[in-house]
Write a protein that holds these residues in place. Structure first.
Motif, PDB file in Angstrom:
ATOM      1  N   MET A  48       0.828  -1.193   0.000  1.00 27.51           N
ATOM      2  CA  MET A  48       0.000   0.000   0.000  1.00 27.51           C
ATOM      3  C   MET A  48       0.873   1.259   0.000  1.00 27.51           C
ATOM      4  O   MET A  48       0.562   2.224  -0.682  1.00 27.51           O
ATOM      5  CB  MET A  48      -0.919  -0.026   1.228  1.00 27.51           C
ATOM      6  CG  MET A  48      -1.832   1.153   1.320  1.00 27.51           C
ATOM      7  SD  MET A  48      -3.084   1.099   0.056  1.00 27.51           S
ATOM      8  CE  MET A  48      -4.140   2.390   0.541  1.00 27.51           C
ATOM      9  N   THR A  49       1.943   1.236   0.783  1.00 27.83           N
ATOM     10  CA  THR A  49       2.819   2.394   0.855  1.00 27.83           C
ATOM     11  C   THR A  49       3.488   2.662  -0.488  1.00 27.83           C
ATOM     12  O   THR A  49       3.625   3.819  -0.891  1.00 27.83           O
ATOM     13  CB  THR A  49       3.886   2.188   1.944  1.00 27.83           C
ATOM     14  OG1 THR A  49       3.223   1.945   3.192  1.00 27.83           O
ATOM     15  CG2 THR A  49       4.752   3.411   2.099  1.00 27.83           C
ATOM     16  N   GLN A  50       3.868   1.609  -1.179  1.00 28.97           N
ATOM     17  CA  GLN A  50       4.505   1.791  -2.494  1.00 28.97           C
ATOM     18  C   GLN A  50       3.540   2.436  -3.475  1.00 28.97           C
ATOM     19  O   GLN A  50       3.932   3.316  -4.249  1.00 28.97           O
ATOM     20  CB  GLN A  50       4.990   0.453  -3.038  1.00 28.97           C
ATOM     21  CG  GLN A  50       6.145  -0.121  -2.269  1.00 28.97           C
ATOM     22  CD  GLN A  50       6.532  -1.500  -2.757  1.00 28.97           C
ATOM     23  OE1 GLN A  50       5.789  -2.148  -3.483  1.00 28.97           O
ATOM     24  NE2 GLN A  50       7.713  -1.946  -2.347  1.00 28.97           N
ATOM     25  N   PHE A  51       2.283   2.032  -3.433  1.00 32.19           N
ATOM     26  CA  PHE A  51       1.269   2.637  -4.298  1.00 32.19           C
ATOM     27  C   PHE A  51       1.116   4.127  -3.989  1.00 32.19           C
ATOM     28  O   PHE A  51       1.047   4.965  -4.899  1.00 32.19           O
ATOM     29  CB  PHE A  51      -0.071   1.916  -4.136  1.00 32.19           C
ATOM     30  CG  PHE A  51      -1.196   2.588  -4.856  1.00 32.19           C
ATOM     31  CD1 PHE A  51      -1.283   2.531  -6.241  1.00 32.19           C
ATOM     32  CD2 PHE A  51      -2.162   3.296  -4.155  1.00 32.19           C
ATOM     33  CE1 PHE A  51      -2.327   3.160  -6.910  1.00 32.19           C
ATOM     34  CE2 PHE A  51      -3.200   3.928  -4.811  1.00 32.19           C
ATOM     35  CZ  PHE A  51      -3.277   3.858  -6.196  1.00 32.19           C
ATOM     36  N   LEU A  52       1.070   4.461  -2.707  1.00 32.73           N
ATOM     37  CA  LEU A  52       0.921   5.867  -2.316  1.00 32.73           C
ATOM     38  C   LEU A  52       2.139   6.693  -2.699  1.00 32.73           C
ATOM     39  O   LEU A  52       2.006   7.868  -3.052  1.00 32.73           O
ATOM     40  CB  LEU A  52       0.653   5.966  -0.813  1.00 32.73           C
ATOM     41  CG  LEU A  52      -0.722   5.466  -0.363  1.00 32.73           C
ATOM     42  CD1 LEU A  52      -0.822   5.479   1.143  1.00 32.73           C
ATOM     43  CD2 LEU A  52      -1.834   6.291  -0.978  1.00 32.73           C
ATOM     44  N   ILE A  53       3.315   6.083  -2.650  1.00 28.84           N
ATOM     45  CA  ILE A  53       4.518   6.802  -3.078  1.00 28.84           C
ATOM     46  C   ILE A  53       4.460   7.086  -4.571  1.00 28.84           C
ATOM     47  O   ILE A  53       4.810   8.183  -5.025  1.00 28.84           O
ATOM     48  CB  ILE A  53       5.779   6.020  -2.687  1.00 28.84           C
ATOM     49  CG1 ILE A  53       5.958   6.058  -1.175  1.00 28.84           C
ATOM     50  CG2 ILE A  53       7.009   6.582  -3.386  1.00 28.84           C
ATOM     51  CD1 ILE A  53       7.065   5.186  -0.645  1.00 28.84           C
ATOM     52  N   ILE A  54       3.966   6.141  -5.348  1.00 33.25           N
ATOM     53  CA  ILE A  54       3.804   6.358  -6.797  1.00 33.25           C
ATOM     54  C   ILE A  54       2.791   7.469  -7.049  1.00 33.25           C
ATOM     55  O   ILE A  54       3.015   8.356  -7.885  1.00 33.25           O
ATOM     56  CB  ILE A  54       3.400   5.048  -7.500  1.00 33.25           C
ATOM     57  CG1 ILE A  54       4.555   4.054  -7.439  1.00 33.25           C
ATOM     58  CG2 ILE A  54       2.976   5.310  -8.942  1.00 33.25           C
ATOM     59  CD1 ILE A  54       4.201   2.662  -7.894  1.00 33.25           C
ATOM     60  N   ILE A  80       0.490   8.344   4.213  1.00 34.33           N
ATOM     61  CA  ILE A  80       1.710   7.520   4.297  1.00 34.33           C
ATOM     62  C   ILE A  80       2.255   7.559   5.725  1.00 34.33           C
ATOM     63  O   ILE A  80       2.647   6.517   6.275  1.00 34.33           O
ATOM     64  CB  ILE A  80       2.771   7.996   3.279  1.00 34.33           C
ATOM     65  CG1 ILE A  80       2.328   7.655   1.858  1.00 34.33           C
ATOM     66  CG2 ILE A  80       4.119   7.350   3.564  1.00 34.33           C
ATOM     67  CD1 ILE A  80       3.224   8.263   0.780  1.00 34.33           C
ATOM     68  N   LEU A  81       2.302   8.728   6.316  1.00 34.47           N
ATOM     69  CA  LEU A  81       2.809   8.852   7.690  1.00 34.47           C
ATOM     70  C   LEU A  81       1.920   8.094   8.682  1.00 34.47           C
ATOM     71  O   LEU A  81       2.425   7.454   9.615  1.00 34.47           O
ATOM     72  CB  LEU A  81       2.933  10.313   8.089  1.00 34.47           C
ATOM     73  CG  LEU A  81       4.043  11.101   7.396  1.00 34.47           C
ATOM     74  CD1 LEU A  81       3.955  12.577   7.767  1.00 34.47           C
ATOM     75  CD2 LEU A  81       5.390  10.536   7.764  1.00 34.47           C
ATOM     76  N   MET A  82       0.613   8.138   8.498  1.00 36.36           N
ATOM     77  CA  MET A  82      -0.292   7.413   9.382  1.00 36.36           C
ATOM     78  C   MET A  82      -0.119   5.902   9.230  1.00 36.36           C
ATOM     79  O   MET A  82      -0.195   5.177  10.225  1.00 36.36           O
ATOM     80  CB  MET A  82      -1.747   7.814   9.103  1.00 36.36           C
ATOM     81  CG  MET A  82      -2.095   9.172   9.614  1.00 36.36           C
ATOM     82  SD  MET A  82      -3.842   9.670   9.525  1.00 36.36           S
ATOM     83  CE  MET A  82      -4.593   8.618   8.350  1.00 36.36           C
ATOM     84  N   LEU A  83       0.090   5.442   8.024  1.00 36.97           N
ATOM     85  CA  LEU A  83       0.261   4.012   7.791  1.00 36.97           C
ATOM     86  C   LEU A  83       1.577   3.489   8.362  1.00 36.97           C
ATOM     87  O   LEU A  83       1.668   2.316   8.750  1.00 36.97           O
ATOM     88  CB  LEU A  83       0.189   3.699   6.298  1.00 36.97           C
ATOM     89  CG  LEU A  83      -1.180   3.810   5.650  1.00 36.97           C
ATOM     90  CD1 LEU A  83      -1.078   3.576   4.154  1.00 36.97           C
ATOM     91  CD2 LEU A  83      -2.157   2.828   6.277  1.00 36.97           C
ATOM     92  N   ASN A  84       2.594   4.328   8.417  1.00 34.01           N
ATOM     93  CA  ASN A  84       3.905   3.886   8.878  1.00 34.01           C
ATOM     94  C   ASN A  84       4.092   3.994  10.388  1.00 34.01           C
ATOM     95  O   ASN A  84       5.126   3.649  10.911  1.00 34.01           O
ATOM     96  CB  ASN A  84       5.011   4.660   8.167  1.00 34.01           C
ATOM     97  CG  ASN A  84       5.146   4.190   6.728  1.00 34.01           C
ATOM     98  OD1 ASN A  84       4.857   3.042   6.413  1.00 34.01           O
ATOM     99  ND2 ASN A  84       5.583   5.085   5.868  1.00 34.01           N
TER     100      ASN A  84
END
Length: 76
Positions: free
Chosen positions: A1-7, A71-75
């Protein structure tokens, strides 16, 4: 999920840069028209294009900030 959000974040950053360049080009054209006409009046079509591009830039920046927040919330 994080990789998708980074894209998604990278795409949004690209859209911000594109909108910024588009707005600057419209601003330069407006300035050039003003200088050639030697009047204080501006070309309204170019001003509308400039405003539209800058509003798009603000919108993309807001979405990019939202993606960073997610992203910050997910990490955490």
């Amino acid at each position: 999920m994080t990789q998708f959000l980074i894209i998604v974040l990278i795409v949004l950053c690209g859209l911000v840069v594109f909108s910024l360049i588009k707005g600057i080009v419209a601003f330069l054209k407006t300035t050039k028209i003003d200088l050639e006409n030697n009047t204080g009046e501006t070309a309204t079509d170019m001003q509308l294009a400039q405003n539209k591009a800058m509003f798009a830039r603000i919108k993309y920046q807001a979405l990019a900030i939202l993606v960073v927040a997610v992203i910050l919330m997910l990490n955490q």
